[in-house]
Each structure stands twice: as C-alpha cells, then as structure tokens.
Scaffold this motif. Structure first.
Motif, PDB file in Angstrom:
ATOM      1  N   GLY A 137       0.801  -1.207   0.000  1.00 44.32           N
ATOM      2  CA  GLY A 137       0.000   0.000   0.000  1.00 44.32           C
ATOM      3  C   GLY A 137       0.837   1.262   0.000  1.00 44.32           C
ATOM      4  O   GLY A 137       2.055   1.230   0.177  1.00 44.32           O
ATOM      5  N   THR A 138       0.161   2.386  -0.221  1.00 43.59           N
ATOM      6  CA  THR A 138       0.773   3.701  -0.124  1.00 43.59           C
ATOM      7  C   THR A 138       0.310   4.336   1.173  1.00 43.59           C
ATOM      8  O   THR A 138      -0.896   4.417   1.430  1.00 43.59           O
ATOM      9  CB  THR A 138       0.376   4.579  -1.321  1.00 43.59           C
ATOM     10  OG1 THR A 138       0.823   3.955  -2.532  1.00 43.59           O
ATOM     11  CG2 THR A 138       0.996   5.965  -1.216  1.00 43.59           C
ATOM     12  N   TRP A 160       4.992   4.120  -1.322  1.00 45.24           N
ATOM     13  CA  TRP A 160       4.461   2.772  -1.514  1.00 45.24           C
ATOM     14  C   TRP A 160       5.458   1.804  -0.900  1.00 45.24           C
ATOM     15  O   TRP A 160       6.653   1.878  -1.145  1.00 45.24           O
ATOM     16  CB  TRP A 160       4.293   2.451  -2.995  1.00 45.24           C
ATOM     17  CG  TRP A 160       3.689   1.097  -3.250  1.00 45.24           C
ATOM     18  CD1 TRP A 160       2.388   0.828  -3.527  1.00 45.24           C
ATOM     19  CD2 TRP A 160       4.372  -0.170  -3.255  1.00 45.24           C
ATOM     20  NE1 TRP A 160       2.207  -0.528  -3.698  1.00 45.24           N
ATOM     21  CE2 TRP A 160       3.413  -1.167  -3.533  1.00 45.24           C
ATOM     22  CE3 TRP A 160       5.687  -0.557  -3.049  1.00 45.24           C
ATOM     23  CZ2 TRP A 160       3.730  -2.522  -3.608  1.00 45.24           C
ATOM     24  CZ3 TRP A 160       6.010  -1.906  -3.110  1.00 45.24           C
ATOM     25  CH2 TRP A 160       5.038  -2.872  -3.390  1.00 45.24           C
ATOM     26  N   ASP A 161       4.949   0.876  -0.089  1.00 39.11           N
ATOM     27  CA  ASP A 161       5.849  -0.078   0.560  1.00 39.11           C
ATOM     28  C   ASP A 161       5.034  -1.294   0.983  1.00 39.11           C
ATOM     29  O   ASP A 161       3.797  -1.316   0.877  1.00 39.11           O
ATOM     30  CB  ASP A 161       6.521   0.553   1.780  1.00 39.11           C
ATOM     31  CG  ASP A 161       7.950   0.049   1.995  1.00 39.11           C
ATOM     32  OD1 ASP A 161       8.156  -1.181   1.896  1.00 39.11           O
ATOM     33  OD2 ASP A 161       8.839   0.869   2.276  1.00 39.11           O
ATOM     34  N   GLU A 162       5.734  -2.309   1.455  1.00 38.98           N
ATOM     35  CA  GLU A 162       5.063  -3.459   2.046  1.00 38.98           C
ATOM     36  C   GLU A 162       4.565  -3.076   3.437  1.00 38.98           C
ATOM     37  O   GLU A 162       5.262  -2.402   4.192  1.00 38.98           O
ATOM     38  CB  GLU A 162       6.019  -4.648   2.132  1.00 38.98           C
ATOM     39  CG  GLU A 162       6.423  -5.178   0.773  1.00 38.98           C
ATOM     40  CD  GLU A 162       7.432  -6.312   0.846  1.00 38.98           C
ATOM     41  OE1 GLU A 162       7.412  -7.175  -0.052  1.00 38.98           O
ATOM     42  OE2 GLU A 162       8.255  -6.321   1.790  1.00 38.98           O
ATOM     43  N   GLU A 178       4.349   4.599  13.930  1.00 41.89           N
ATOM     44  CA  GLU A 178       3.384   3.518  13.771  1.00 41.89           C
ATOM     45  C   GLU A 178       2.787   3.572  12.363  1.00 41.89           C
ATOM     46  O   GLU A 178       2.702   4.641  11.757  1.00 41.89           O
ATOM     47  CB  GLU A 178       2.240   3.650  14.782  1.00 41.89           C
ATOM     48  CG  GLU A 178       2.646   3.531  16.228  1.00 41.89           C
ATOM     49  CD  GLU A 178       1.481   3.743  17.171  1.00 41.89           C
ATOM     50  OE1 GLU A 178       1.522   3.216  18.295  1.00 41.89           O
ATOM     51  OE2 GLU A 178       0.522   4.457  16.792  1.00 41.89           O
ATOM     52  N   ARG A 179       2.402   2.418  11.868  1.00 43.44           N
ATOM     53  CA  ARG A 179       1.594   2.370  10.640  1.00 43.44           C
ATOM     54  C   ARG A 179       0.168   2.087  11.068  1.00 43.44           C
ATOM     55  O   ARG A 179      -0.115   1.077  11.708  1.00 43.44           O
ATOM     56  CB  ARG A 179       2.087   1.281   9.687  1.00 43.44           C
ATOM     57  CG  ARG A 179       1.313   1.248   8.365  1.00 43.44           C
ATOM     58  CD  ARG A 179       1.794   0.118   7.475  1.00 43.44           C
ATOM     59  NE  ARG A 179       1.640  -1.179   8.113  1.00 43.44           N
ATOM     60  CZ  ARG A 179       0.489  -1.857   8.184  1.00 43.44           C
ATOM     61  NH1 ARG A 179      -0.619  -1.350   7.660  1.00 43.44           N
ATOM     62  NH2 ARG A 179       0.448  -3.035   8.773  1.00 43.44           N
ATOM     63  N   THR A 210      10.781   3.693  -1.835  1.00 45.87           N
ATOM     64  CA  THR A 210      11.118   4.211  -0.502  1.00 45.87           C
ATOM     65  C   THR A 210      12.572   4.641  -0.425  1.00 45.87           C
ATOM     66  O   THR A 210      12.894   5.707   0.104  1.00 45.87           O
ATOM     67  CB  THR A 210      10.821   3.155   0.575  1.00 45.87           C
ATOM     68  OG1 THR A 210       9.398   2.956   0.658  1.00 45.87           O
ATOM     69  CG2 THR A 210      11.342   3.594   1.936  1.00 45.87           C
ATOM     70  N   TRP A 211      13.489   3.827  -0.966  1.00 50.34           N
ATOM     71  CA  TRP A 211      14.910   4.118  -0.840  1.00 50.34           C
ATOM     72  C   TRP A 211      15.296   5.456  -1.465  1.00 50.34           C
ATOM     73  O   TRP A 211      16.251   6.096  -1.024  1.00 50.34           O
ATOM     74  CB  TRP A 211      15.738   2.986  -1.457  1.00 50.34           C
ATOM     75  CG  TRP A 211      15.829   1.797  -0.570  1.00 50.34           C
ATOM     76  CD1 TRP A 211      14.885   0.827  -0.371  1.00 50.34           C
ATOM     77  CD2 TRP A 211      16.946   1.426   0.265  1.00 50.34           C
ATOM     78  NE1 TRP A 211      15.328  -0.103   0.533  1.00 50.34           N
ATOM     79  CE2 TRP A 211      16.591   0.231   0.930  1.00 50.34           C
ATOM     80  CE3 TRP A 211      18.192   1.987   0.495  1.00 50.34           C
ATOM     81  CZ2 TRP A 211      17.453  -0.402   1.818  1.00 50.34           C
ATOM     82  CZ3 TRP A 211      19.060   1.355   1.380  1.00 50.34           C
ATOM     83  CH2 TRP A 211      18.690   0.174   2.037  1.00 50.34           C
TER      84      TRP A 211
END
Length: 216
Positions: A137-138, A160-162, A178-179, A210-211
C-alpha cells in the motif's frame, strides 16, 4: 583551516596538527550486510543510502557474505546495517554479532532484516520483533515520539511499501513511528538497547520507491 607560520619548528607543527585532528574526530564506519538476491535488491539500493551518509561523515562497506560477521572483521566498525534475507546464522556468527552489539556498538536492521536469522532467539530479541506478514500500500507512518533525539528535525513522507506486521515484539522497544490501518497501530520504526549497544529498526524499505526518498 589550520595556518602555520614558516618560522615554526617541526615539532610545533606536528603538535598543532595532532590537536586539530583530535578535535575533528574521525568518520563513522558501518558494515552493510546485504545479499545476492534481486528481491530486496540490496546491491542496487546500497548507494542510495551510502552516498548521502558519506556526505555526513559516515563510511559504509558493502558485503553479501554473513561470514563477515566475525570478531576480527567487526573490530573495524562502529555498527552493522542489515538489509537482506539470510534465513539462518551460524553459532560463531551469532556470537560475534552478539559480542559486537552488546559491547557497545550499533545494530541497524532495515525492513526484511526483521526476518533474518530465524534460528537465533538472540537476534530476534535484539532487533525487537520479527516480520510476520504483509500486504502492500501507499501510506505515511505518523511519528508517535517526536521528542526522541532520532526524530529531531525529521519529517514524515508518503511512499508505496510493504505493510509489515510483526510478531515477537520485545516489550522494551521505544516506538517512534506507527503504521495505522483502521483501528490497528503497528509499530513501524523503533529503537532499543541491547547490552551496551543501541538498535534502530524501521520496517520501511521494500524497493526504490522508498529508498529514493531523502527522508528515508
């Protein structure tokens, strides 16, 4: 800048230079443990982190070989960054890493490093938790401890990441981000101490989306 008059003696020059060097200090040395897989492409993403850190006085040395976790090699470094999928660790490697961290050095596991070395209870405890599952998700992970020194001057970012969910969370972690998903607040970035050493973990970092973020 140091200016030295031509009439000064050689010993005076050496003494002045040594004094300046002791004031300036030295660069930080970090060992970056990646892997050979293109999933979580550590060799590709490493420069995205090493260059901006180099500009801040931090040297990073890349390896994909867990055998680099030995006492003689680790003696060269101030901390170990891990971004990889190494499922197991040998007793000798575990002991070297444990001695290194608990002796006062840094452990910096990023993203998938929370699922490394699954046969080591010590490593899981030291990281502060273990990857359990994810979707995608983003999102933006809000800061929950803005007064912590790690977060000073830092701003959140959307990427966007896991969407990692963790298990075996160590109750002594200090959660920094936190997510949030519905009513669930997943620890996302945290710090803790292990012996005399310090640990920093973030679940961010699946790929270049992300990187490449300067905040990351």
């Amino acid at each position: 800048m140091l200016f030295i008059g031509c009439a000064q003696k050689r010993g005076q020059v050496q003494q002045r230079t040594a004094s300046v060097e002791s004031t300036v200090g030295r660069r930080i040395e970090l060992l970056f443990l990646g892997h050979d897989s293109r999933h979580h492409f550590s060799e590709k993403y490493f420069p995205m982190l090493s260059l901006p850190l180099f500009q801040k006085g931090i040297n990073m040395t890349y390896t994909s070989d867990p055998n680099a976790l030995n006492a003689e090699n680790l003696a060269q470094y101030d901390g170990v960054v891990i971004y990889a999928n190494h499922n197991t660790i040998t007793p000798a490697q575990e002991n070297a890493l444990k001695t290194f961290v608990e002796g006062g050095k840094a452990l910096i596991p990023l993203h998938a490093a929370s699922f490394c070395f699954q046969n080591s209870d010590w490593y899981i405890k030291a990281v502060g938790g273990q990857f359990s599952s994810h979707k995608y998700g983003t999102f933006t992970a809000p800061v929950v401890k803005a007064d912590h020194p790690v977060m000073q001057g830092w701003k959140t970012f959307e990427t966007w990441d896991e969407t990692y969910v963790h298990s075996k969370l160590n109750p002594d972690i200090i959660v920094l981000q936190e997510r949030v998903e519905g009513d669930h607040h997943e620890p996302w970035t945290w710090v803790r101490t292990q012996g005399k050493g310090r640990v920093f973990y973030t679940a961010y970092g699946h790929d270049e989306r992300t990187w490449k973020q300067s905040a990351f």
